[in-house]
Enzyme design. Structure first.
Site, PDB file in Angstrom:
ATOM      1  CB  VAL A 140      45.706  35.422 115.991  1.00 36.24           C
ATOM      2  CG1 VAL A 140      45.889  34.916 116.479  1.00 36.24           C
ATOM      3  CG2 VAL A 140      45.465  35.645 114.654  1.00 36.24           C
ATOM      4  N   GLY A 142      46.199  39.282 120.369  1.00 35.64           N
ATOM      5  CA  GLY A 142      46.427  40.790 121.209  1.00 35.64           C
ATOM      6  C   GLY A 142      47.823  40.423 121.006  1.00 35.64           C
ATOM      7  CB  ILE A 144      50.667  36.500 122.241  1.00 36.63           C
ATOM      8  CG1 ILE A 144      49.409  36.731 123.385  1.00 36.63           C
ATOM      9  CG2 ILE A 144      51.478  35.293 121.978  1.00 36.63           C
ATOM     10  CD1 ILE A 144      48.358  35.652 123.582  1.00 36.63           C
ATOM     11  CE  LYS A 213      40.359  36.339 118.426  1.00 37.38           C
ATOM     12  NZ  LYS A 213      40.242  36.273 119.406  1.00 37.38           N
TER      13      LYS A 213
END
Lengths: 418, 418
Positions: A140, A142, A144, A213
């Site tokens: 979820v 990338g 972050i 996600k």
């Protein structure tokens, strides 16, 4: 599981890992490991070496050409491989391979949201049973670090809602529609040519990617993984430039919002286009960026923002998980734990009321009278040339369905994020 | 250090902690622990009990009245207290108390940015020497988990820059100035009446608070804590409504930016008002909210956003650190490590060029000719009624100082965040 003896393969004084699937993310992993080898050595205490790459293809021009294998067997058989990065995508055979690796004593790290959203409970149980780790920071957002954010820093807090822009492709399309006043189909076609959208764009634009996600984030926040079929999911295909301009005139932007509400044991998860007011940070997230806003009584709203996809950010998140496991940090972290949500705790979407933007070819009086039967507080945004635009009070989906039947002239209905 | 025998004080089957300083944050700690006791028990495995509160005052009406002590001695002497939350503020005696507690085998958690920015190196060394933990998630960004974000998720990555809106009071003032076209002094006076700003507002509006926070974030990102005097810090007092409107006309907002650039071994840290373009997420952060944007080659820009201060968010971050330590998670986390930055690695602010917004009572031709001597690419924003506004090419501080001397008519100079 460390290999302290010299191997014929020539890899010594190394922590060996394998990569399953040498596509965009898998390829990024070798790049990140090469480029950040000093930082990784400092974190892990040793060098990390990609000893095997599983892919059906050959990569004769790659410096890793000699590491490529075409079945999982040599990886399972090699005790010096202590960790496997699964970046294959899809539920199968990613699930079966991950289980086999964990049964063989290898930790698994993945960027594959489909396998986590579908089999997350089984995979975490399998890890526990086999004394290994299963981490999925890259699944979820990338690069972050939202999964660690939920799991560690918010450990003393109850999360009451999660709202995210979790799909970069659709956010890019909405941004272009707004800034260039172009139709959905037009921008989508361009995005496909540029490679930002898949040839079959359904997973992105029909909300399937965002749904997976938000299922994962909600599982972390609530401890319960809901079923795919429990998530109300609405496509972005029907959003028009008129809707986007109406949102601007109202004071916000149209965004594909993946949201969940956690109220004690009750959970509700949905993905749909929404009017997001400028006062909400999510409204300002443009282009391919993602944002995740988490609300809790203690911390208020906390938002994470960054590139939600892409080769390096996603590979970077995979490698961060690799480092956490190889440095033993992950053993003591509050690791992800969730169980299957039973039927009783999923609140049906039909019971949830949202304020809505409605545009109709109708008289203001008639529309407002019809809405008054279902909700209070309808606010008229504009009424000209036979087209009326309103923001309604809270309406459930069944109520909206009835109103649609009553008013054949309804052109658009978009919920409001409050 | 756990107490498994019944205590005369009646606290058993508990993990005992003490709170130093029962002000806003200290008071929030007891509230957060009470309200989230189930979640905390789940994380830690036991209940957490505030056994002592150190404060000079009495709190006769508090349920914790009988826990209040007026010297550190009973806390140091009680082996059942395994952790101390230091929420006193100020460098002294917070530093001495924290050292004493760690020498007595107690881990310390703090929300005190001054003590971390001043003595962070000594405090981390002291923790290491005594086999305890020293954590400070709450010292920057209140409830925003930015310190864990930097430390864990970005473990495989090199951070190249940090830019933050780290002070809520000044961001509130700038927001009000913009939305209500009111002067700095006017909004500041109101904020003081409402309790958002201190009676002596210098720490906020002169950038001292933001400076301490960016010193801490930069230390985590680079491994090096710079000296207070190495940070170029510019007050917000000189920003006018005209500047803010000029930024809007240009396409952005004025923000008090605390920033650092990390280039290999070279570090540069500064705090100053800046023109931030709308394309940067920090421009959209309004009111008392904080935002921290971290840039790295792998992840691109990642931003954290939320309430940067306040009783519950800050206390929540303290309690999250408490849970990390008591659940043993912190032992294996990549804990904060940094050393003192030696003189050689701090790049002088005078050497760094920034594009600048300049407004002057001068002719366009003369100003542009003078600027051309120092930089290329000056862009004229407006030129009317004898007032010219430009965005310059990159200028260093010495160059700006010279230009100011040359043009007595310069009303405003604000750097641009690029």
């Amino acid at each position: 599981m460390r290999n302290d003896s010299a191997e014929p393969n020539g890899i010594d004084d190394m922590r060996n890992i394998a990569v399953l699937g040498y596509g965009v993310v898998g390829g990024g992993i070798t790049t990140v490991i090469e480029e950040n080898c000093a930082k990784i050595r400092e974190t892990v205490g040793d060098d990390v070496c990609v000893k095997y790459i599983l892919d059906l293809r050959e990569f004769p021009d790659s410096p890793y050409a000699d590491r490529v294998v075409h079945t999982i067997d040599p990886i399972l058989a090699d005790d010096s491989v202590e960790l496997v990065c699964e970046t294959m995508g899809g539920a199968h055979p990613a699930f079966e391979y991950s289980v086999s690796c964990m049964k063989a004593g290898k930790s698994v790290v993945t960027s594959n949201k489909e396998v986590v959203a579908t089999f997350g409970v089984e995979l975490l149980e399998c890890a526990k049973e086999n004394g290994v780790q299963y981490l999925f920071e890259a699944s979820v957002g990338g690069g972050i670090p939202v999964i660690r954010g939920i799991n560690t820093a918010l450990a003393a807090d109850q999360i009451s809602s999660v709202n995210g822009i979790l799909n970069g492709t659709t956010n890019y399309i909405l941004t272009k529609m707004r800034t260039e006043s172009r139709t959905f189909d037009d921008v989508l076609a361009e995005a496909q040519v540029l490679g930002y959208a898949e040839r079959d764009p359904s997973a992105d634009i029909d909300g399937i990617d965002a749904k997976r996600k938000i299922m994962i984030l909600t599982a972390l926040a609530s401890g319960k993984l809901v079923r795919d079929t429990d998530v109300y999911t609405e496509t972005l295909r029907n959003v028009t430039v008129e809707d986007i301009h109406a949102a601007e005139a109202w004071g916000g932007a149209v965004k594909l919002i993946a949201g969940s509400v956690i109220d004690g044991d009750a959970i509700q998860v949905h993905v749909c286009p929404m009017f997001v007011p400028w006062s909400c940070s999510l409204a300002h997230i443009t282009d391919v960026y993602n944002g995740i806003s988490i609300t809790s009584p203690v911390c208020g709203d906390v938002m994470f923002y960054g590139r939600g996809a892409g080769r390096l950010p996603t590979a970077g998140a995979v490698v961060a998980d690799v480092c956490a496991i190889l440095s033993d940090a992950a053993k003591m972290e509050r690791n992800p734990v969730f169980v299957k949500a039973d039927d009783g705790c999923v609140k049906p979407f039909d019971e949830i009321g949202f304020r809505c933007y409605i545009r109709a070819n109708a008289g203001q009086v008639e529309l407002c009278e019809a809405l008054a039967a279902y909700c209070d507080g309808t606010e008229v945004l504009s009424d000209k040339a036979g087209v009326v635009e309103v923001i309604t009070g809270k309406l459930t989906k069944p109520e909206l369905d009835k109103i649609r039947v009553q008013f054949a002239g309804i052109e658009s209905v978009i919920r409001v994020l409050d």
